[in-house]
Design a protein around this motif. Structure first.
Motif, PDB file in Angstrom:
ATOM      1  N   VAL A  29       0.891  -1.109   0.014  1.00 23.41           N
ATOM      2  CA  VAL A  29       0.125  -0.069   0.016  1.00 23.41           C
ATOM      3  C   VAL A  29       0.952   1.292  -0.145  1.00 23.41           C
ATOM      4  O   VAL A  29       1.981   1.194   0.826  1.00 23.41           O
ATOM      5  CB  VAL A  29      -0.974   0.022   1.295  1.00 23.41           C
ATOM      6  CG1 VAL A  29      -1.834   1.259   1.210  1.00 23.41           C
ATOM      7  CG2 VAL A  29      -1.777  -1.279   1.139  1.00 23.41           C
ATOM      8  N   CYS A  30       0.494   2.193  -0.913  1.00 18.79           N
ATOM      9  CA  CYS A  30       1.215   3.507  -0.867  1.00 18.79           C
ATOM     10  C   CYS A  30       1.178   4.306   0.582  1.00 18.79           C
ATOM     11  O   CYS A  30      -0.087   4.579   0.610  1.00 18.79           O
ATOM     12  CB  CYS A  30       0.675   4.310  -2.103  1.00 18.79           C
ATOM     13  SG  CYS A  30       1.470   3.588  -3.660  1.00 18.79           S
ATOM     14  N   GLY A  31       2.092   4.529   1.197  1.00 15.93           N
ATOM     15  CA  GLY A  31       2.094   5.135   2.427  1.00 15.93           C
ATOM     16  C   GLY A  31       2.090   6.583   2.222  1.00 15.93           C
ATOM     17  O   GLY A  31       2.100   7.325   1.101  1.00 15.93           O
ATOM     18  N   GLU A 225      10.065   4.381  -6.291  1.00 12.00           N
ATOM     19  CA  GLU A 225      10.237   3.870  -5.038  1.00 12.00           C
ATOM     20  C   GLU A 225       9.168   2.663  -4.793  1.00 12.00           C
ATOM     21  O   GLU A 225       9.816   1.323  -4.536  1.00 12.00           O
ATOM     22  CB  GLU A 225      10.104   4.862  -3.926  1.00 12.00           C
ATOM     23  CG  GLU A 225       8.793   5.477  -3.976  1.00 12.00           C
ATOM     24  CD  GLU A 225       8.636   6.229  -2.861  1.00 12.00           C
ATOM     25  OE1 GLU A 225       8.535   5.943  -1.658  1.00 12.00           O
ATOM     26  OE2 GLU A 225       8.891   7.815  -2.833  1.00 12.00           O
ATOM     27  N   CYS A 226       7.881   2.771  -5.326  1.00  9.90           N
ATOM     28  CA  CYS A 226       6.931   1.528  -4.855  1.00  9.90           C
ATOM     29  C   CYS A 226       7.429   0.351  -5.669  1.00  9.90           C
ATOM     30  O   CYS A 226       7.205  -0.860  -5.313  1.00  9.90           O
ATOM     31  CB  CYS A 226       5.417   2.257  -5.248  1.00  9.90           C
ATOM     32  SG  CYS A 226       5.166   3.444  -3.829  1.00  9.90           S
ATOM     33  N   SER A 227       8.019   0.759  -7.071  1.00  6.64           N
ATOM     34  CA  SER A 227       8.064  -0.628  -7.871  1.00  6.64           C
ATOM     35  C   SER A 227       9.228  -1.168  -7.507  1.00  6.64           C
ATOM     36  O   SER A 227       9.252  -2.488  -7.407  1.00  6.64           O
ATOM     37  CB  SER A 227       8.541   0.038  -9.368  1.00  6.64           C
ATOM     38  OG  SER A 227       7.301   0.491  -9.842  1.00  6.64           O
ATOM     39  N   PRO A 250      -0.965   9.734 -12.183  1.00  6.33           N
ATOM     40  CA  PRO A 250       0.054   8.808 -13.077  1.00  6.33           C
ATOM     41  C   PRO A 250       0.733   7.774 -12.056  1.00  6.33           C
ATOM     42  O   PRO A 250       1.283   6.947 -12.712  1.00  6.33           O
ATOM     43  CB  PRO A 250       0.877   9.863 -13.444  1.00  6.33           C
ATOM     44  CG  PRO A 250       0.760  10.900 -12.408  1.00  6.33           C
ATOM     45  CD  PRO A 250      -0.301  11.038 -11.553  1.00  6.33           C
ATOM     46  N   HIS A 251       0.619   7.538 -10.833  1.00  6.17           N
ATOM     47  CA  HIS A 251       1.542   7.024  -9.740  1.00  6.17           C
ATOM     48  C   HIS A 251       1.430   5.666 -10.318  1.00  6.17           C
ATOM     49  O   HIS A 251       2.376   4.886 -10.704  1.00  6.17           O
ATOM     50  CB  HIS A 251       1.284   7.193  -8.523  1.00  6.17           C
ATOM     51  CG  HIS A 251       2.389   6.748  -7.703  1.00  6.17           C
ATOM     52  ND1 HIS A 251       3.485   6.749  -7.657  1.00  6.17           N
ATOM     53  CD2 HIS A 251       2.115   6.021  -6.391  1.00  6.17           C
ATOM     54  CE1 HIS A 251       4.007   6.191  -6.655  1.00  6.17           C
ATOM     55  NE2 HIS A 251       3.134   5.425  -5.979  1.00  6.17           N
ATOM     56  N   HIS A 252       0.266   5.011 -10.026  1.00  9.44           N
ATOM     57  CA  HIS A 252      -0.028   3.563 -10.481  1.00  9.44           C
ATOM     58  C   HIS A 252       0.377   3.177 -11.557  1.00  9.44           C
ATOM     59  O   HIS A 252       0.719   1.998 -11.847  1.00  9.44           O
ATOM     60  CB  HIS A 252      -1.043   3.009  -9.724  1.00  9.44           C
ATOM     61  CG  HIS A 252      -1.278   3.292  -8.137  1.00  9.44           C
ATOM     62  ND1 HIS A 252      -2.428   3.248  -7.479  1.00  9.44           N
ATOM     63  CD2 HIS A 252      -0.279   3.177  -7.240  1.00  9.44           C
ATOM     64  CE1 HIS A 252      -2.081   3.219  -6.149  1.00  9.44           C
ATOM     65  NE2 HIS A 252      -0.718   3.330  -5.966  1.00  9.44           N
ATOM     66  N   GLU A 253      -0.401   3.897 -12.560  1.00  8.83           N
ATOM     67  CA  GLU A 253      -0.243   3.661 -14.134  1.00  8.83           C
ATOM     68  C   GLU A 253       1.247   3.354 -14.347  1.00  8.83           C
ATOM     69  O   GLU A 253       1.711   2.653 -15.221  1.00  8.83           O
ATOM     70  CB  GLU A 253      -0.787   4.929 -14.837  1.00  8.83           C
ATOM     71  CG  GLU A 253      -1.124   4.551 -16.297  1.00  8.83           C
ATOM     72  CD  GLU A 253      -2.324   3.472 -16.298  1.00  8.83           C
ATOM     73  OE1 GLU A 253      -3.334   3.949 -16.095  1.00  8.83           O
ATOM     74  OE2 GLU A 253      -2.113   2.322 -16.959  1.00  8.83           O
ATOM     75  N   SER A 254       2.286   4.327 -13.584  1.00  6.43           N
ATOM     76  CA  SER A 254       3.631   4.429 -14.020  1.00  6.43           C
ATOM     77  C   SER A 254       4.278   3.171 -13.328  1.00  6.43           C
ATOM     78  O   SER A 254       5.283   2.770 -14.044  1.00  6.43           O
ATOM     79  CB  SER A 254       4.227   5.807 -13.646  1.00  6.43           C
ATOM     80  OG  SER A 254       3.528   6.665 -14.351  1.00  6.43           O
ATOM     81  N   GLU A 255       3.768   2.746 -12.257  1.00  6.28           N
ATOM     82  CA  GLU A 255       4.275   1.792 -11.490  1.00  6.28           C
ATOM     83  C   GLU A 255       4.037   0.311 -12.484  1.00  6.28           C
ATOM     84  O   GLU A 255       5.142  -0.367 -12.626  1.00  6.28           O
ATOM     85  CB  GLU A 255       3.651   1.374 -10.208  1.00  6.28           C
ATOM     86  CG  GLU A 255       4.397   2.216  -9.197  1.00  6.28           C
ATOM     87  CD  GLU A 255       3.547   1.586  -7.941  1.00  6.28           C
ATOM     88  OE1 GLU A 255       3.508   0.590  -7.575  1.00  6.28           O
ATOM     89  OE2 GLU A 255       2.949   2.511  -7.028  1.00  6.28           O
ATOM     90  N   ILE A 256       3.094   0.443 -13.098  1.00  8.60           N
ATOM     91  CA  ILE A 256       2.782  -0.846 -13.971  1.00  8.60           C
ATOM     92  C   ILE A 256       3.787  -0.734 -15.175  1.00  8.60           C
ATOM     93  O   ILE A 256       4.364  -1.935 -15.332  1.00  8.60           O
ATOM     94  CB  ILE A 256       1.394  -0.878 -14.643  1.00  8.60           C
ATOM     95  CG1 ILE A 256       0.357  -1.266 -13.530  1.00  8.60           C
ATOM     96  CG2 ILE A 256       1.020  -1.817 -15.557  1.00  8.60           C
ATOM     97  CD1 ILE A 256      -1.040  -1.204 -13.665  1.00  8.60           C
TER      98      ILE A 256
HETATM   99 ZN    ZN Z   1       3.212   4.240  -4.507  1.00 10.80          ZN
END
Ligand code: ZN
Length: 487
Positions: A29-31, A225-227, A250-256
């Protein structure tokens, strides 16, 4: 207890939860970004995934729950100065950036502890995982999906989108994104396309947080960082990735996109997003001036608040809405939650005093079945709570002699209520004499002090402040009003 179904943002439908490696379940989970005090929005995200964490554990999964602390590289810069928010705070308060991060991390923990949110199994800091992030940048560069300009590295979204699908999670269309941002694409921009995002940024001379890398002395892009930390602690593919809906794009889209290139696959099986909180029907935001900090709720010192609210009233208020619906804050709604919670907890006490009969006039098992069915239906806490209230009604009727319960059903009901209320919903009985009453009394005394100040009776207002200090209560006047803290 039945099968768990979760709404997957990626497929846009409810899917049965089948973990990759049962009985283990990996949850990321993104903190928080730790440059400010936590507000109601932080509480909603934390409580949503706390409910998921608790429910998964109840269902027998061994959950590894990773929630990060963003203490570097958040590129969502201050609109006026373009400065990193954490660095700006450090400069304004004349602190080391790490002091700011530590202070607000502690504040976040304090507030989440008060809300009875479980701590995650691992809580990695972005600044402690620079090596892992550099590795991932290198992989993406080697795969040909990133480019270097003046020491910064950008992800080539347009190239990626030709082979994969940038927008699969958020449903955004890349052509729309490009044309929407065309107007502010000026010459000084290093990116080939406005949709590209930074994997590594070269630090400007005044930037304090910086690390050596093959490309420049700089810092990682926020999405990275999350990836990198998700991969390190949960593997290349894990079960669930959660976060607030504001992080979808864009955060999660970019993580993918990053994981797809670095690992050859999307990072997780299920994506879950909690919806936002509105305040009296309006979007909440610092810039809109209506963002209420959790400390304000606990102390009642905010102009939008009619009283102080206990952490459990806030938790219950949040759980009374489904996590995918928007939740509107109002004093009336919170006061209703406060009353509801006390009625629910009172029924638990009543349950202890019930006299057993030979037969039961209502079916405890069907209550239990309905309640767990709701929780298994994409964590439908409002329905689960309404089933609990059906039971409260029945408990009170038994107590009044209008209905009956056999001994084994009373025991079953006690166990079921305590499991759902305390273990899964994470509510707790507030210690007597604590929070609620204390908050109320301090607010009352501070109101008297405010009146004295308005009447220019500074002798009285100072006396109140000093007396509170003797009791270990520090009072501070800030531009947002008076705040207090028990030391
Ligand atoms: Zn995150």
């Amino acid at each position: 207890m039945g099968e768990l179904y979760l709404h997957n943002t990626l497929s846009r439908k409810k899917e049965e939860f089948v973990p990759l490696n049962p009985p283990n379940a990996g949850l990321y989970v993104c903190g928080p970004t730790v440059y400010g005090d936590p507000h109601l929005g932080h509480a909603r995200s934390a409580i949503t995934f706390d409910l998921l964490f608790r429910h998964l554990k109840f269902l027998g999964y061994r959950v590894r729950y990773v929630r990060n602390i963003t203490d570097v590289g958040h590129l969502e810069n201050d609109a006026d100065s373009g400065e990193d928010k954490l660095l700006k705070k450090a400069r304004l308060e004349q602190l080391e950036p790490m002091e700011v991060a530590k202070y607000y991390t502690d504040r976040y923990h304090d507030m989440m502890d008060a809300l009875n949110v479980c701590r995650p199994s691992i809580e990695p800091n972005a600044s402690g995982h620079i090596m892992e992030q550099i590795d991932m940048v290198r992989q993406i560069l080697e795969a040909g999906f990133a480019y270097t300009v003046n020491g910064s590295v950008y992800f080539d979204v347009v190239k990626y989108n030709k082979q994969y699908h940038y927008g699969q999670l958020s449903g955004r269309v890349i052509e729309d994104l490009i044309s929407a941002s065309r107007d502010n694409l000026e010459g000084q921009d290093e990116k080939r396309n406005s949709v590209d995002f930074a994997l590594w940024k070269k630090a400007q001379p005044e930037h304090i947080m910086r690390w050596k890398s093959p490309w420049s002395e700089g810092f990682p892009g926020w999405h990275l960082e999350c990836s990198a930390m998700g991969r390190k602690y949960l593997g290349e593919k894990f079960d669930i990735h959660g976060g607030g809906m504001d992080l979808l794009f864009p955060h999660h889209e970019s993580e993918i996109a990053q994981s797809q290139i670095a690992n050859g696959d999307t990072p997780c099986k299920y994506w879950m997003h909690n919806n936002m909180i509105t305040i009296n029907g309006k979007k909440m935001g610092k810039s809109l001036g209506n963002s209420i900090m959790l400390r304000d709720f606990f102390s009642g010192t905010h102009e939008l608040l009619e009283q102080a609210y206990s952490p459990m009233a806030i938790r219950f208020f949040i759980l009374q809405a489904h996590y995918r619906s928007t939740l509107d804050f109002s004093n009336a709604a919170l006061q209703a939650a406060e009353k509801g919670l006390s009625r629910l907890l009172k029924a638990l006490d009543t349950l202890d005093t019930l006299k057993p009969s030979d037969v039961s006039s209502f079916d405890v098992n069907s209550l239990k079945k309905d309640c767990f069915a709701a929780l298994n239906d994409d964590l439908n806490s409002p329905v689960a709570i309404s089933v609990l209230f059906d039971g409260v009604h029945a408990i009170n009727s038994v107590s009044e002699g209008k209905e009956t319960l056999a001994k084994e059903d009373i025991e079953l009901l006690k166990e079921f209520y305590s499991t759902v209320i305390f273990d899964i919903l994470g509510l707790k009985k507030e210690e007597k004499g604590n929070t609620g009453l204390t908050d109320y009394l301090i607010k009352f005394v501070l109101d008297l002090r405010q009146k004295a100040k308005e009447n220019k009776d500074f002798a009285t207002s100072d006396k109140i402040r000093d007396e509170l200090k003797n009791l270990g209560i520090t009072v501070k006047d800030t531009k947002d009003g008076t705040v207090w803290e028990i030391s």
